[in-house]
Design an enzyme around this catalytic site. Structure first.
Site, mmCIF file in Angstrom:
data_model
loop_
_atom_site.group_PDB
_atom_site.id
_atom_site.type_symbol
_atom_site.label_atom_id
_atom_site.label_comp_id
_atom_site.label_asym_id
_atom_site.label_seq_id
_atom_site.Cartn_x
_atom_site.Cartn_y
_atom_site.Cartn_z
ATOM 1 N N HIS A 114 30.784 -41.144 64.690
ATOM 2 C CA HIS A 114 32.209 -41.216 64.386
ATOM 3 C C HIS A 114 32.442 -42.047 63.147
ATOM 4 C CE1 HIS A 114 31.269 -44.526 67.163
ATOM 5 N NE2 HIS A 114 32.285 -45.208 66.645
ATOM 6 N N HIS B 292 35.301 -44.339 61.076
ATOM 7 C CA HIS B 292 36.541 -45.096 61.192
ATOM 8 C C HIS B 292 37.270 -44.960 59.857
ATOM 9 C CE1 HIS B 292 35.288 -47.505 64.794
ATOM 10 N NE2 HIS B 292 34.084 -47.173 64.329
#
Length: 181
Positions: free
Chosen positions: A167, A169
């Site tokens: 992932h 950010h």
């Protein structure tokens, strides 16, 4: 066996419980007019929270390659609600529940394909890695931070990765400092 919940998902709750009299909401609190000392005018975070984050990351790393569903898989499958900012057939972007900036959005691939962390990327992942970065740009545009934002990828326990589903950010909405972390 009970599912492990990453510490970052619990951080806000523990801060709320330990500081009931003073709850900071980053989007509507004016830090410049607060009576807090300058060093406290950041989003709430402490050394003990950092140590807990490190411990949570090390614990999560134990099961990193188990193939078990992550909290992000549950968000993709709509088993857990989220505030979706952007979605296409391969990428999902949603607001972080423990924001570290006024804008903090996570961008994830909908299919892990062994991509639990950036350090595990292979040549076959080139396309999705590019799509994730392009989605980060779209998120920045949608959130009105295209003039200045940061994209962060934590890879592995020593980088405090606590969810082993790659992932990104996307952080913005405030002046970023250098060096980070």
């Amino acid at each position: 066996m009970a599912a492990m919940v990453p510490f970052s998902l619990l951080r806000n709750y523990s801060q709320l419980v330990s500081a009931r009299a003073f709850v900071v909401k980053p989007n509507n609190f004016n830090f410049s007019k607060s009576v807090l000392p300058i060093q406290s005018r950041r989003l709430p975070f402490s050394a003990s929270a950092a140590n807990n984050e490190q411990a949570a990351a090390k614990a999560a790393a134990v099961n990193a390659d188990s193939g078990a569903p992550t909290i992000f898989d549950k968000i993709i499958n709509k088993e857990i609600p989220s505030s979706i900012v952007y979605e296409d057939e391969k990428v999902l972007a949603f607001r972080d529940i423990s924001p570290q900036a006024p804008v903090h959005v996570l961008v994830i691939p909908k299919f892990r394909d062994g991509l639990t962390e950036l350090g595990k990327a292979d040549a076959r992942h080139e396309e999705i890695l590019g799509q994730l970065l392009y989605a980060a740009k779209i998120v920045a545009e949608k959130e009105g931070i295209l003039d200045g934002f940061r994209v962060v990828v934590n890879s592995g326990a020593s980088a405090c990765q606590s969810v082993y589903h790659l992932h990104l950010h996307v952080l913005g909405g405030r002046q970023m400092n250098w060096p980070p972390g």
